[in-house]
Design a protein around this motif. Structure first.
Motif, PDB file in Angstrom:
ATOM      1  N   ASN A 105      14.016  -0.943 -27.604  1.00  0.00           N
ATOM      2  CA  ASN A 105      13.231  -2.010 -28.250  1.00  0.00           C
ATOM      3  C   ASN A 105      13.959  -3.347 -28.159  1.00  0.00           C
ATOM      4  O   ASN A 105      13.354  -4.391 -27.889  1.00  0.00           O
ATOM      5  CB  ASN A 105      12.964  -1.655 -29.719  1.00  0.00           C
ATOM      6  N   THR A 106      15.266  -3.331 -28.376  1.00  0.00           N
ATOM      7  CA  THR A 106      16.075  -4.558 -28.293  1.00  0.00           C
ATOM      8  C   THR A 106      16.040  -5.140 -26.885  1.00  0.00           C
ATOM      9  O   THR A 106      15.910  -6.361 -26.708  1.00  0.00           O
ATOM     10  CB  THR A 106      17.539  -4.260 -28.703  1.00  0.00           C
ATOM     11  N   GLU A 132      12.772  -6.916 -26.363  1.00  0.00           N
ATOM     12  CA  GLU A 132      12.709  -8.207 -27.057  1.00  0.00           C
ATOM     13  C   GLU A 132      13.563  -9.265 -26.353  1.00  0.00           C
ATOM     14  O   GLU A 132      13.195 -10.435 -26.272  1.00  0.00           O
ATOM     15  CB  GLU A 132      13.198  -8.034 -28.512  1.00  0.00           C
TER      16      GLU A 132
END
Length: 383
Positions: free
Chosen positions: A185-186, A189
């Motif tokens: 997820n990081t 982003e």
């Protein structure tokens, strides 16, 4: 994907990897910084005290357990007895990877327990499908995430659309699976990279992986030993003083133990069984792909029950499953070992190690795991 994200990925200058480990380079590329000359080892009690007082486990290393002759004999006996079983689990996972991801996948094993499993998957696919998949071993650290530079390096080598398949040995309570999900997820982003956070493992007693060979909590022989069955590599290290902004996480290569190395013995004992398990593996993998097993995280619920029973505040002191319990006995300060039953054949080496270290063993029936290792809280039950 946004253009700025593409530039962010492709323009960052990542250091080229150096040759590490005792595996043939054709089996795996370690994306790790060589810290062989740095003194990072602490005695078990000293390290335990540091961890429980807030020092991150990745900033130091345990002194590697040097197994007794009896224990090495047990490793070889376990390997002989379980080689075909391990080969079948490898074959099932490999067939699922090929069906779901195709033959242009990049295998990315999580150092260090994932490394030998990634090699076995690579070897199986090469033998069965005549395709040599790239295979990297990279660091992932609880509380700090995956090695971002290693991911960027792989994408720079294989393209932004490269399909990465993460591989580990087994699941415990699912902590690393959780770190992998958060890390993916990081990365999305930060760079606009969408990676598949599914984890392929041989054994999933924690019920938290989508691709696995079995959910039985049995001894994968590579869990018996430390560096001497992981290409002579230490655990991975992330220490601000040692790792620069464009470098990989670190690890030590214990060249001095080449004479005691079992890494290639482990691989070479299992691979000959591949042809005999193909039909069964295809059948099981086919059924699992048709009816995907539910991810229930039941293992984590079992751990929470153990927490309540024994009044343990810190969940990280409970290490479930045969693999994790072995590690507790090899490199932590154990308080007690919980087993589902004393006559479980998967627990021979656990009982041997517990006896060797004078650690009490208690029966705790009804777990999804064969056993759990509980680390001794050094400053009272609440810390």
């Amino acid at each position: 994907m946004k253009g700025t994200s593409n530039h962010k990925v492709m323009d960052k200058k990542i250091a080229e990897p150096v040759a590490l480990g005792s595996y043939p380079p054709s089996d795996v590329t370690f994306l790790l910084k060589d810290l062989s000359d740095v003194s990072l080892e602490l005695a078990t009690e000293e390290r335990e005290e540091a961890i429980q007082s807030g020092v991150h486990y990745s900033e130091m290393l345990p002194v590697e357990y040097q197994p007794t002759e009896q224990y090495i004999d047990l490793f070889h006996e376990t390997l002989r007895q379980s080689a075909k079983k391990v080969a079948l689990a490898v074959a099932i996972v490999s067939e699922m990877i090929v069906s779901r991801r195709g033959l242009s996948t990049v295998l990315v094993s999580l150092a260090r327990a994932g490394t030998p499993i990634g090699i076995l998957i690579k070897r199986y696919i090469a033998e069965r499908y005549k395709v040599d998949l790239p295979h990297y071993s990279i660091s992932i650290i609880r509380g700090k995430g995956i090695d971002e530079n290693a991911i960027l390096y792989i994408l720079q080598k294989h393209g932004l659309d490269a399909d990465l398949q993460f591989v580990d040995g087994w699941t415990g309570k699912g902590a690393i699976r959780g770190v992998l999900i958060d890390s993916c997820n990081t990365l999305y982003e930060k760079y606009g990279i969408r990676l598949n956070d599914d984890l392929a493992v041989l054994a999933d007693p924690g019920n938290c992986a989508g691709m696995f060979g079995t959910r039985e909590d049995y001894l994968i022989p590579s869990a018996c030993l430390n560096s001497t069955v992981s290409g002579l590599m230490s655990r991975t290290v992330l220490h601000a003083d040692l790792i620069g902004p464009e470098e990989f996480h670190g690890s030590k290569f214990y060249k001095e133990w080449l004479d005691a190395d079992e890494s290639n013995v482990f691989i070479d004992t299992i691979c000959p069984y591949f042809p005999s398990v193909v039909a069964e593996a295809k059948n099981i993998a086919g059924q699992m792909l048709e009816h995907p097993p539910e991810i229930t995280w039941q293992g984590l619920r079992d751990i929470q029950s153990i927490q309540e029973t024994f009044g343990i505040d810190n969940i990280n002191l409970i290490k479930p499953g045969v693999g994790e319990t072995t590690r507790v006995l090899l490199r932590r300060v154990p308080w007690k070992i919980l087993v589902d039953t004393m006559d479980n054949p998967n627990l021979k080496h656990i009982l041997l190690l517990a006896k060797d270290r004078g650690v009490p063993v208690e029966i705790f029936p009804g777990m999804t795991y064969s056993c759990c290792g509980i680390i001794k809280p050094l400053k009272g039950e609440t810390e």
